[in-house]
Design a protein around this motif. Sequence first.
Motif, PDB file in Angstrom:
ATOM      1  N   ASN A  72      37.174  -0.781  13.550  1.00  0.00           N
ATOM      2  CA  ASN A  72      36.516  -1.136  14.807  1.00  0.00           C
ATOM      3  C   ASN A  72      36.776  -2.586  15.212  1.00  0.00           C
ATOM      4  O   ASN A  72      36.851  -2.907  16.401  1.00  0.00           O
ATOM      5  CB  ASN A  72      35.017  -0.887  14.706  1.00  0.00           C
ATOM      6  CG  ASN A  72      34.681   0.591  14.667  1.00  0.00           C
ATOM      7  OD1 ASN A  72      35.404   1.418  15.225  1.00  0.00           O
ATOM      8  ND2 ASN A  72      33.587   0.942  14.010  1.00  0.00           N
ATOM      9  N   SER A 116      42.584   1.704  22.124  1.00  0.00           N
ATOM     10  CA  SER A 116      41.613   1.264  21.116  1.00  0.00           C
ATOM     11  C   SER A 116      40.206   1.748  21.446  1.00  0.00           C
ATOM     12  O   SER A 116      39.359   1.863  20.559  1.00  0.00           O
ATOM     13  CB  SER A 116      41.606  -0.269  21.022  1.00  0.00           C
ATOM     14  OG  SER A 116      42.863  -0.759  20.657  1.00  0.00           O
ATOM     15  N   ARG A 166      31.649   6.782  18.143  1.00  0.00           N
ATOM     16  CA  ARG A 166      32.112   7.570  16.996  1.00  0.00           C
ATOM     17  C   ARG A 166      31.418   7.153  15.707  1.00  0.00           C
ATOM     18  O   ARG A 166      31.316   7.940  14.767  1.00  0.00           O
ATOM     19  CB  ARG A 166      33.631   7.426  16.845  1.00  0.00           C
ATOM     20  CG  ARG A 166      34.407   8.012  18.033  1.00  0.00           C
ATOM     21  CD  ARG A 166      35.867   8.205  17.693  1.00  0.00           C
ATOM     22  NE  ARG A 166      36.640   8.676  18.821  1.00  0.00           N
ATOM     23  CZ  ARG A 166      36.722   9.954  19.211  1.00  0.00           C
ATOM     24  NH1 ARG A 166      36.039  10.886  18.545  1.00  0.00           N
ATOM     25  NH2 ARG A 166      37.467  10.293  20.244  1.00  0.00           N
ATOM     26  N   ALA A 178      39.976  -2.792  16.971  1.00  0.00           N
ATOM     27  CA  ALA A 178      39.833  -2.194  18.296  1.00  0.00           C
ATOM     28  C   ALA A 178      39.270  -3.203  19.285  1.00  0.00           C
ATOM     29  O   ALA A 178      39.785  -3.353  20.410  1.00  0.00           O
ATOM     30  CB  ALA A 178      38.934  -0.961  18.215  1.00  0.00           C
ATOM     31  N   SER A 186      34.266   8.490  22.131  1.00  0.00           N
ATOM     32  CA  SER A 186      35.095   9.602  22.625  1.00  0.00           C
ATOM     33  C   SER A 186      35.186   9.641  24.140  1.00  0.00           C
ATOM     34  O   SER A 186      36.005  10.384  24.684  1.00  0.00           O
ATOM     35  CB  SER A 186      34.539  10.935  22.103  1.00  0.00           C
ATOM     36  OG  SER A 186      33.224  11.159  22.611  1.00  0.00           O
ATOM     37  N   ARG A 215      42.991   6.171  17.808  1.00  0.00           N
ATOM     38  CA  ARG A 215      42.064   6.040  16.674  1.00  0.00           C
ATOM     39  C   ARG A 215      42.761   6.039  15.320  1.00  0.00           C
ATOM     40  O   ARG A 215      42.224   5.521  14.344  1.00  0.00           O
ATOM     41  CB  ARG A 215      40.999   7.136  16.748  1.00  0.00           C
ATOM     42  CG  ARG A 215      41.437   8.504  16.321  1.00  0.00           C
ATOM     43  CD  ARG A 215      40.426   9.584  16.636  1.00  0.00           C
ATOM     44  NE  ARG A 215      40.573  10.089  17.997  1.00  0.00           N
ATOM     45  CZ  ARG A 215      40.216  11.332  18.359  1.00  0.00           C
ATOM     46  NH1 ARG A 215      39.657  12.130  17.479  1.00  0.00           N
ATOM     47  NH2 ARG A 215      40.408  11.748  19.579  1.00  0.00           N
ATOM     48  N   GLU A 216      43.976   6.616  15.234  1.00  0.00           N
ATOM     49  CA  GLU A 216      44.663   6.633  13.939  1.00  0.00           C
ATOM     50  C   GLU A 216      45.505   5.383  13.718  1.00  0.00           C
ATOM     51  O   GLU A 216      45.693   4.956  12.582  1.00  0.00           O
ATOM     52  CB  GLU A 216      45.526   7.891  13.816  1.00  0.00           C
ATOM     53  CG  GLU A 216      44.704   9.165  13.731  1.00  0.00           C
ATOM     54  CD  GLU A 216      45.547  10.389  13.419  1.00  0.00           C
ATOM     55  OE1 GLU A 216      46.780  10.234  13.243  1.00  0.00           O
ATOM     56  OE2 GLU A 216      44.974  11.489  13.350  1.00  0.00           O
ATOM     57  N   ASP A 231      39.375   4.628  22.146  1.00  0.00           N
ATOM     58  CA  ASP A 231      39.191   5.918  21.475  1.00  0.00           C
ATOM     59  C   ASP A 231      38.684   5.739  20.049  1.00  0.00           C
ATOM     60  O   ASP A 231      38.046   6.621  19.493  1.00  0.00           O
ATOM     61  CB  ASP A 231      40.513   6.694  21.490  1.00  0.00           C
ATOM     62  CG  ASP A 231      40.378   8.109  20.938  1.00  0.00           C
ATOM     63  OD1 ASP A 231      39.236   8.600  20.835  1.00  0.00           O
ATOM     64  OD2 ASP A 231      41.415   8.718  20.610  1.00  0.00           O
ATOM     65  N   LYS A 232      38.995   4.599  19.462  1.00  0.00           N
ATOM     66  CA  LYS A 232      38.488   4.310  18.118  1.00  0.00           C
ATOM     67  C   LYS A 232      36.975   4.118  18.141  1.00  0.00           C
ATOM     68  O   LYS A 232      36.270   4.456  17.192  1.00  0.00           O
ATOM     69  CB  LYS A 232      39.173   3.050  17.560  1.00  0.00           C
ATOM     70  CG  LYS A 232      38.716   2.625  16.178  1.00  0.00           C
ATOM     71  CD  LYS A 232      39.145   3.619  15.121  1.00  0.00           C
ATOM     72  CE  LYS A 232      38.757   3.148  13.729  1.00  0.00           C
ATOM     73  NZ  LYS A 232      39.106   4.144  12.698  1.00  0.00           N
ATOM     74  N   LYS A 237      46.122  10.414  19.991  1.00  0.00           N
ATOM     75  CA  LYS A 237      45.352  10.126  18.779  1.00  0.00           C
ATOM     76  C   LYS A 237      46.157   9.252  17.821  1.00  0.00           C
ATOM     77  O   LYS A 237      45.610   8.376  17.149  1.00  0.00           O
ATOM     78  CB  LYS A 237      44.944  11.436  18.104  1.00  0.00           C
ATOM     79  CG  LYS A 237      44.010  11.241  16.914  1.00  0.00           C
ATOM     80  CD  LYS A 237      43.310  12.541  16.509  1.00  0.00           C
ATOM     81  CE  LYS A 237      44.277  13.635  16.146  1.00  0.00           C
ATOM     82  NZ  LYS A 237      43.574  14.865  15.667  1.00  0.00           N
TER      83      LYS A 237
END
Length: 716
Positions: A27, A144, A209, A30, A150, A21-22, A146-147, A17
């Motif tokens: 986006n 990226s 997300r 990403a 999911s 995403r962190e 994951d941004k 994480k």
Amino acid sequence: MSQRKTFRFRTNSKLEKLIGRELITNNIIAFFELIKNSYDAGAKRSEIKFINVKNYVVDNTKKNKEYFVDGRKVNMDEVLTNNDSYIIIEDNGQGMSFDDVEKYWMEIGVVHKELIKQIQLKDDSVNKMYNRILNGEKGIGRFSTDKLGSQLEMTAVDKTGAELTTVFFDWDKYNDHSLLLQEVEHDYIYESLATPKKSGVKLKILKLRDSWSIKDIEELKRQLKKFVSPFSQEQNSFSILFSLNDNTEKIINDAFEYSLTSIEASIYSDGLFKYNISDNNYSSQEYNNLAPPAFGPITVKIIYMDAASKRSFTKRTGLSTREYGNIKVFRDNFRIFPYGEPENDWLNIDNKHAQAVFRSLGTRDIIGYVQISNLENEGLKDATDRIGLVEDTKEFEEFKKFIWRCIELLQNHVFNKIKKEAEQQGNIISNTIENRREKEATFKTEVIKVLKNTQMAKNDADKIIGLIENNNKELQKDLNEMKKANIVLNKKIKVFQRITGTEGMLIDLLHTIKNKTALLDSKLNKIIIQNPEIKKESHNMKSILTTINKMLDSALRKASSSRLVKKKEILSDIILESIEENSSICSENNITISHEFKDNHQRVLVNRESIKIVFDNLFSNSVKALKLAVDKKIHISTKHDQGIIEIFFQDTGSGINQDDAPFIFNVTFTETRGNGLGLSTSLDIIQSHDGDISYITFPEENEVGACFFIKLPIEG
């Protein structure tokens, strides 16, 4: 007995994480990271697809774009995605074999791209091989996904087309922080293909997300335009396609095609500096030898955006030049963020524009790019947080200085061009006035001849009338020509004003400083001649120097985007200060100053220093106009009427020719051999205070000199 042993770091599942995403801040970044991976894989095409979303239509025929979903007009906040929507990012690169996936894709921070900095690709159009420099180095770009969502299905076909590997990722598994990173498992399917497929990688991102609206999609497409190389010759080597269900479009970076004025520059490893300034049909190429650049060889292109270019740019991209950004940096054709973003003035262009840099351009006036390379610019390293370059280095500082050298060459060309065009329009006015004077003289001669040789019979009277009518027609024609030239001139000056400072021309400050310098010279001369009065005169001199310092301090405020600070002031006090500061130079020229205030000490909302600039300009003009006068007088009077303070500034000098009166507030007009800026600046200042200044004539014919009439609104 002590015994030395070893520890090993363990990696908690939380790391996924942190680097996914962190770490990826939005986006857009990403998508950029994932497209960059496609580029590094040798792809010539990367396609972004939004599937199972609402389609929308854009109506560009209206002044403001309108958006429709299923024939229904909607706003840009209309959400297009739903729970079943997903994103596909697919490329036609070299792909990955099963071993590649296991060895490289499933290892975080893999050093593969550090070892292999370029790959060879075939250019089908010329049947030749060429090198592509790799961009990714840290081996974490795939997180990226994951941004964006999911879940991920990654499908890879190797470069032989014989192997197909599919891996299924559920990024939410990493939310269980009781697990180590390597304990989280992902299913995969391996297939040996009997019929070869085209190589490449396909990323299918599910369970998005974020909800995606029309506004988000349009923003993504706009941003994608900026991700592609601005080099037109490079755009075919790598393209980005964007699809909304089955509707596909190609992303084109055409942002630099709407301006005629630009500089293209290159500096080579040996210090050879080559640049070319292009302006419509004009082109000037120069060569210089500089010190070898510590940052390595680079290429720069900077474009000046005039008003027409800005309108065209906004119409075609939906962005103003300020919203688009300024000077961007590309490493091997890919953006390095955040350089050149709208709020990232990394070169301090606007700061220099505000700090009394007289001939300067702001970020809204120039756009462009700098091209660097992984192979040739090793001194310009990527920052560890993946945002920008390492900036606290000698190489980066020299890098910025070189770009500024290019900016200064361009802005010198632009300002010289504007000045030249303005002077040409001013010459049209001057020549037309002279021609008009000659025609008037001829007209008078003809009338006199007719009157001498006739008893005013009807035919002769008709002839006079005919001459008058023809003369009037010619007069109207000339005046129309003058009016057109004047309009063009003022447009040029308005452009000059906008470029030089967002709230007014910095020229007015320089013009006033020149006036103050003359006052100071006068004071110094008087002190030298009249030594006993040094103490008395030094007091006045300190007052003048204080005023100059105040104006210098206000330069930043004058050039900034916010207006000058205005306060309630007693206008007569400001006028008295101006009289005191100008008294020495007037006394030296045997000029008597008088005043009569009937404004009842009314307050006005003004910037004190700016109003004093106006009076300094009027004093300076009067001193010049009174050089040859016998009775040298300046008289200032005020009165108030219906919420307005009226100021009359009058001298007994040479006055202003009536033919020239309509043009005295134009820049470059002068009858005093000055620079033609004082009255134009004064008009700008007074109008910025919701007032007006005009030249008026005297009702009595025996009056001489000039009189300026100023109106300012009373405050409270």
